[in-house]
Enzyme design. Structure first.
Site, PDB file in Angstrom:
ATOM      1  N   LEU A   1      90.462 -19.042  46.965  1.00  0.00           N
ATOM      2  CA  LEU A   1      89.216 -18.289  47.077  1.00  0.00           C
ATOM      3  C   LEU A   1      89.454 -16.870  47.589  1.00  0.00           C
ATOM      4  O   LEU A   1      89.973 -16.679  48.699  1.00  0.00           O
ATOM      5  CB  LEU A   1      88.249 -19.027  48.020  1.00  0.00           C
ATOM      6  N   ASP A   2      89.085 -15.889  46.768  1.00  0.00           N
ATOM      7  CA  ASP A   2      89.142 -14.464  47.133  1.00  0.00           C
ATOM      8  C   ASP A   2      90.540 -14.010  47.543  1.00  0.00           C
ATOM      9  O   ASP A   2      90.694 -13.047  48.298  1.00  0.00           O
ATOM     10  CB  ASP A   2      88.150 -14.154  48.265  1.00  0.00           C
ATOM     11  N   GLU A   3      91.578 -14.687  47.035  1.00  0.00           N
ATOM     12  CA  GLU A   3      92.946 -14.324  47.412  1.00  0.00           C
ATOM     13  C   GLU A   3      93.813 -13.976  46.207  1.00  0.00           C
ATOM     14  O   GLU A   3      95.035 -13.898  46.318  1.00  0.00           O
ATOM     15  CB  GLU A   3      93.587 -15.460  48.227  1.00  0.00           C
TER      16      GLU A   3
END
Length: 279
Positions: free
Chosen positions: A223-225
Protein backbone atom coordinates in the site's frame (compact mmCIF):
# COMPACT_ATOMS: atom_id res chain seq x y z
CA UNK A 1 11.00 10.86 -41.06
CA UNK A 2 9.78 9.02 -37.98
CA UNK A 3 10.73 9.54 -34.36
CA UNK A 4 11.20 6.71 -31.90
CA UNK A 5 12.69 6.29 -28.43
CA UNK A 6 15.33 3.68 -27.70
CA UNK A 7 15.29 2.57 -24.05
CA UNK A 8 18.28 0.55 -22.87
CA UNK A 9 18.88 -1.05 -19.47
CA UNK A 10 21.76 -3.41 -18.78
CA UNK A 11 24.74 -4.15 -16.53
CA UNK A 12 27.16 -1.23 -16.71
CA UNK A 13 30.31 -1.60 -18.79
CA UNK A 14 32.91 0.56 -20.50
CA UNK A 15 32.04 1.94 -23.91
CA UNK A 16 28.28 1.37 -23.75
CA UNK A 17 27.34 4.86 -24.94
CA UNK A 18 29.80 4.66 -27.82
CA UNK A 19 28.58 1.17 -28.81
CA UNK A 20 24.91 2.17 -28.83
CA UNK A 21 25.35 5.53 -30.56
CA UNK A 22 27.66 4.05 -33.21
CA UNK A 23 24.94 1.50 -34.00
CA UNK A 24 22.49 4.39 -34.34
CA UNK A 25 24.91 6.06 -36.77
CA UNK A 26 25.27 2.84 -38.76
CA UNK A 27 21.52 2.87 -39.39
CA UNK A 28 21.61 6.61 -40.13
CA UNK A 29 19.43 7.53 -37.15
CA UNK A 30 19.78 11.11 -35.99
CA UNK A 31 20.04 11.40 -32.19
CA UNK A 32 17.70 14.19 -31.10
CA UNK A 33 18.32 13.77 -27.37
CA UNK A 34 20.24 11.32 -25.21
CA UNK A 35 20.14 10.76 -21.43
CA UNK A 36 22.00 8.14 -19.43
CA UNK A 37 22.58 7.14 -15.81
CA UNK A 38 24.76 4.55 -14.09
CA UNK A 39 23.73 3.19 -10.70
CA UNK A 40 26.96 2.58 -8.83
CA UNK A 41 25.47 0.55 -5.99
CA UNK A 42 24.39 -2.27 -8.31
CA UNK A 43 26.35 -1.47 -11.49
CA UNK A 44 23.24 -0.88 -13.63
CA UNK A 45 23.14 1.31 -16.76
CA UNK A 46 20.07 3.19 -18.06
CA UNK A 47 19.81 5.15 -21.30
CA UNK A 48 17.02 6.89 -23.21
CA UNK A 49 17.79 7.92 -26.78
CA UNK A 50 15.36 9.88 -28.93
CA UNK A 51 15.93 9.05 -32.59
CA UNK A 52 14.79 10.28 -35.97
CA UNK A 53 15.06 8.36 -39.23
CA UNK A 54 13.74 5.54 -41.39
CA UNK A 55 12.83 2.61 -39.14
CA UNK A 56 12.08 0.05 -41.85
CA UNK A 57 15.05 -1.97 -40.51
CA UNK A 58 14.15 -1.49 -36.84
CA UNK A 59 14.28 -5.23 -36.10
CA UNK A 60 17.85 -5.54 -37.36
CA UNK A 61 18.82 -2.39 -35.46
CA UNK A 62 17.47 -3.70 -32.13
CA UNK A 63 19.25 -7.03 -32.69
CA UNK A 64 22.55 -5.19 -33.16
CA UNK A 65 22.01 -3.05 -30.07
CA UNK A 66 21.33 -6.21 -28.02
CA UNK A 67 24.59 -7.69 -29.28
CA UNK A 68 26.40 -4.47 -28.33
CA UNK A 69 25.34 -4.51 -24.66
CA UNK A 70 26.13 -7.03 -21.90
CA UNK A 71 24.16 -10.24 -21.55
CA UNK A 72 20.92 -9.76 -19.66
CA UNK A 73 20.39 -6.28 -21.03
CA UNK A 74 17.04 -5.00 -22.25
CA UNK A 75 16.46 -2.63 -25.15
CA UNK A 76 13.18 -1.51 -26.64
CA UNK A 77 12.22 0.89 -29.43
CA UNK A 78 9.11 2.89 -28.56
CA UNK A 79 7.00 4.85 -31.05
CA UNK A 80 6.46 8.52 -30.25
CA UNK A 81 2.68 8.62 -30.10
CA UNK A 82 -0.25 9.46 -27.85
CA UNK A 83 -0.97 6.78 -25.27
CA UNK A 84 -4.37 5.49 -24.20
CA UNK A 85 -5.28 6.07 -20.56
CA UNK A 86 -8.16 4.70 -18.50
CA UNK A 87 -9.00 6.65 -15.33
CA UNK A 88 -10.44 5.32 -12.07
CA UNK A 89 -12.20 7.81 -9.78
CA UNK A 90 -14.37 8.15 -6.70
CA UNK A 91 -15.87 11.61 -6.06
CA UNK A 92 -13.12 14.25 -6.23
CA UNK A 93 -13.10 16.15 -9.53
CA UNK A 94 -9.88 18.19 -9.55
CA UNK A 95 -7.46 15.50 -10.78
CA UNK A 96 -9.82 14.04 -13.38
CA UNK A 97 -10.73 17.53 -14.59
CA UNK A 98 -7.09 18.43 -15.14
CA UNK A 99 -6.40 15.19 -17.00
CA UNK A 100 -9.41 15.71 -19.28
CA UNK A 101 -8.55 19.35 -20.00
CA UNK A 102 -4.86 18.73 -20.73
CA UNK A 103 -5.66 15.74 -22.93
CA UNK A 104 -8.29 17.79 -24.82
CA UNK A 105 -5.92 20.77 -25.25
CA UNK A 106 -2.98 18.62 -26.38
CA UNK A 107 -0.86 19.60 -23.38
CA UNK A 108 -0.58 15.94 -22.39
CA UNK A 109 0.09 13.28 -25.08
CA UNK A 110 -2.67 10.92 -23.96
CA UNK A 111 -6.21 10.04 -24.99
CA UNK A 112 -8.61 9.38 -22.11
CA UNK A 113 -10.48 6.31 -23.36
CA UNK A 114 -12.83 6.04 -20.40
CA UNK A 115 -13.52 6.80 -16.76
CA UNK A 116 -14.75 4.24 -14.24
CA UNK A 117 -16.00 5.24 -10.79
CA UNK A 118 -17.51 3.57 -7.79
CA UNK A 119 -19.91 6.55 -7.67
CA UNK A 120 -21.60 8.35 -10.58
CA UNK A 121 -20.60 11.78 -9.20
CA UNK A 122 -18.15 12.62 -12.00
CA UNK A 123 -20.21 11.33 -14.91
CA UNK A 124 -21.32 14.82 -15.97
CA UNK A 125 -17.71 16.03 -16.00
CA UNK A 126 -16.64 13.14 -18.25
CA UNK A 127 -19.58 13.69 -20.57
CA UNK A 128 -18.50 17.30 -21.19
CA UNK A 129 -15.41 15.85 -22.91
CA UNK A 130 -17.34 13.03 -24.64
CA UNK A 131 -15.47 10.44 -22.56
CA UNK A 132 -17.41 7.26 -21.64
CA UNK A 133 -18.17 6.88 -17.94
CA UNK A 134 -19.00 3.59 -16.21
CA UNK A 135 -20.32 3.35 -12.66
CA UNK A 136 -19.41 0.22 -10.73
CA UNK A 137 -20.93 0.68 -7.29
CA UNK A 138 -19.24 -1.03 -4.36
CA UNK A 139 -22.31 -0.86 -2.15
CA UNK A 140 -23.55 -4.21 -0.89
CA UNK A 141 -20.44 -6.02 -2.16
CA UNK A 142 -17.31 -7.43 -0.61
CA UNK A 143 -14.05 -5.89 -1.80
CA UNK A 144 -13.33 -8.96 -3.89
CA UNK A 145 -16.79 -8.93 -5.51
CA UNK A 146 -16.45 -5.25 -6.35
CA UNK A 147 -12.98 -5.69 -7.83
CA UNK A 148 -14.24 -8.53 -10.00
CA UNK A 149 -16.90 -6.16 -11.37
CA UNK A 150 -14.28 -3.44 -11.83
CA UNK A 151 -12.00 -5.76 -13.80
CA UNK A 152 -14.94 -6.81 -15.97
CA UNK A 153 -15.59 -3.14 -16.79
CA UNK A 154 -11.90 -2.29 -17.24
CA UNK A 155 -11.29 -5.17 -19.66
CA UNK A 156 -13.81 -3.69 -22.09
CA UNK A 157 -11.38 -0.82 -22.80
CA UNK A 158 -8.10 -0.76 -24.68
CA UNK A 159 -5.45 1.18 -22.79
CA UNK A 160 -1.75 1.56 -22.14
CA UNK A 161 -2.05 2.86 -18.57
CA UNK A 162 -4.61 2.99 -15.77
CA UNK A 163 -4.51 6.14 -13.63
CA UNK A 164 -6.01 6.19 -10.15
CA UNK A 165 -7.20 9.81 -10.02
CA UNK A 166 -8.15 9.95 -6.33
CA UNK A 167 -9.69 6.48 -6.52
CA UNK A 168 -10.22 6.00 -2.80
CA UNK A 169 -10.23 2.21 -2.60
CA UNK A 170 -7.52 -0.06 -1.24
CA UNK A 171 -6.61 -2.58 -3.94
CA UNK A 172 -6.08 -6.29 -3.34
CA UNK A 173 -3.07 -8.17 -4.76
CA UNK A 174 -5.37 -10.04 -7.17
CA UNK A 175 -6.54 -6.74 -8.65
CA UNK A 176 -3.02 -5.28 -8.94
CA UNK A 177 -1.66 -8.48 -10.48
CA UNK A 178 -4.29 -8.31 -13.22
CA UNK A 179 -2.27 -5.52 -14.85
CA UNK A 180 1.17 -5.42 -16.42
CA UNK A 181 3.87 -4.09 -14.08
CA UNK A 182 4.27 -0.34 -14.48
CA UNK A 183 0.83 0.22 -16.00
CA UNK A 184 -0.99 1.31 -12.81
CA UNK A 185 -0.24 4.88 -11.65
CA UNK A 186 -1.61 6.44 -8.46
CA UNK A 187 -1.63 9.98 -7.07
CA UNK A 188 -1.33 9.93 -3.28
CA UNK A 189 -2.16 13.08 -1.36
CA UNK A 190 0.94 12.97 0.81
CA UNK A 191 4.69 13.31 0.47
CA UNK A 192 5.47 9.59 0.74
CA UNK A 193 6.77 7.67 2.63
CA UNK A 194 5.12 9.89 5.27
CA UNK A 195 1.41 9.45 6.07
CA UNK A 196 0.64 6.26 4.19
CA UNK A 197 -2.98 5.15 3.89
CA UNK A 198 -6.21 6.97 4.62
CA UNK A 199 -6.68 10.62 5.67
CA UNK A 200 -3.07 11.77 5.16
CA UNK A 201 -3.99 15.45 5.56
CA UNK A 202 -5.52 14.67 8.96
CA UNK A 203 -2.36 12.75 9.84
CA UNK A 204 -0.25 15.72 8.71
CA UNK A 205 -2.38 18.15 10.73
CA UNK A 206 -2.09 15.96 13.83
CA UNK A 207 1.72 16.06 13.49
CA UNK A 208 1.84 19.82 12.94
CA UNK A 209 3.81 19.58 9.71
CA UNK A 210 5.16 22.68 7.97
CA UNK A 211 5.02 21.25 4.45
CA UNK A 212 2.47 19.08 2.67
CA UNK A 213 2.84 17.41 -0.66
CA UNK A 214 1.73 14.82 -3.17
CA UNK A 215 3.34 11.72 -4.65
CA UNK A 216 2.71 9.96 -7.95
CA UNK A 217 3.86 6.36 -7.91
CA UNK A 218 3.44 3.02 -9.60
CA UNK A 219 1.00 0.73 -7.80
CA UNK A 220 2.31 -2.48 -6.24
CA UNK A 221 0.92 -4.91 -3.69
CA UNK A 222 2.41 -2.81 -0.88
CA UNK A 223 0.00 0.00 0.00
CA UNK A 224 1.36 3.38 -1.17
CA UNK A 225 4.90 1.97 -1.37
CA UNK A 226 5.35 1.50 -5.12
CA UNK A 227 8.24 3.15 -7.01
CA UNK A 228 7.92 6.94 -6.83
CA UNK A 229 7.72 8.84 -10.14
CA UNK A 230 7.23 12.46 -9.05
CA UNK A 231 6.70 14.51 -5.88
CA UNK A 232 6.25 18.12 -4.82
CA UNK A 233 5.45 20.13 -1.69
CA UNK A 234 4.02 23.44 -0.53
CA UNK A 235 4.48 25.25 2.78
CA UNK A 236 1.78 25.35 5.45
CA UNK A 237 1.67 26.65 9.03
CA UNK A 238 -0.26 26.49 12.29
CA UNK A 239 -3.16 28.45 10.77
CA UNK A 240 -4.07 25.52 8.50
CA UNK A 241 -6.74 23.04 9.52
CA UNK A 242 -6.82 19.54 8.06
CA UNK A 243 -9.54 20.75 5.67
CA UNK A 244 -7.55 23.78 4.48
CA UNK A 245 -4.49 21.58 4.02
CA UNK A 246 -6.53 19.28 1.80
CA UNK A 247 -7.80 22.28 -0.20
CA UNK A 248 -4.28 23.67 -0.64
CA UNK A 249 -2.98 20.23 -1.61
CA UNK A 250 -5.31 19.80 -4.58
CA UNK A 251 -3.18 21.93 -6.90
CA UNK A 252 -0.08 19.94 -5.93
CA UNK A 253 -1.86 16.66 -6.58
CA UNK A 254 -2.92 17.76 -10.07
CA UNK A 255 0.51 19.06 -11.01
CA UNK A 256 2.42 16.06 -9.70
CA UNK A 257 0.21 13.53 -11.49
CA UNK A 258 0.42 15.40 -14.81
CA UNK A 259 4.21 15.64 -14.49
CA UNK A 260 4.51 11.94 -13.67
CA UNK A 261 2.17 10.74 -16.41
CA UNK A 262 3.90 12.95 -18.99
CA UNK A 263 7.28 11.41 -18.16
CA UNK A 264 5.94 7.85 -18.17
CA UNK A 265 4.28 8.12 -21.58
CA UNK A 266 7.43 9.76 -22.98
CA UNK A 267 9.49 6.74 -21.95
CA UNK A 268 11.48 8.77 -19.44
CA UNK A 269 10.86 6.53 -16.42
CA UNK A 270 12.77 3.33 -15.67
CA UNK A 271 11.76 1.19 -12.69
CA UNK A 272 14.85 0.28 -10.70
CA UNK A 273 13.92 -2.09 -7.88
CA UNK A 274 11.56 -0.06 -5.67
CA UNK A 275 12.95 3.20 -7.06
CA UNK A 276 12.83 4.91 -10.41
CA UNK A 277 15.28 6.57 -12.76
CA UNK A 278 13.51 9.58 -14.29
CA UNK A 279 15.06 11.54 -17.16
Amino acid sequence: MERRILRTECPDAKGLIASITSTCFKYQYNIIKNDQFSSFEDNRFFMRTELEGDFSSAGDFIAEVKNAIPEGGICKLMPVERKKVLVLVTKEAHVLGDLLMKSYAGALPVDIVGVIGNYSTLQDLSSKFNVPFVTVSHEGMTREEHEAKMIEAIDKFEFDYVVLAKYMRILTPDFVNHFAPGSLINIHHSFLPAFIGAKPYQQAFNRGVKIIGATAHFVTNDLDEGPIIAQDVIKVNHNYSAESMAKAGRDVERQVLIRALSRVVDGKVFVHGNKTVVF
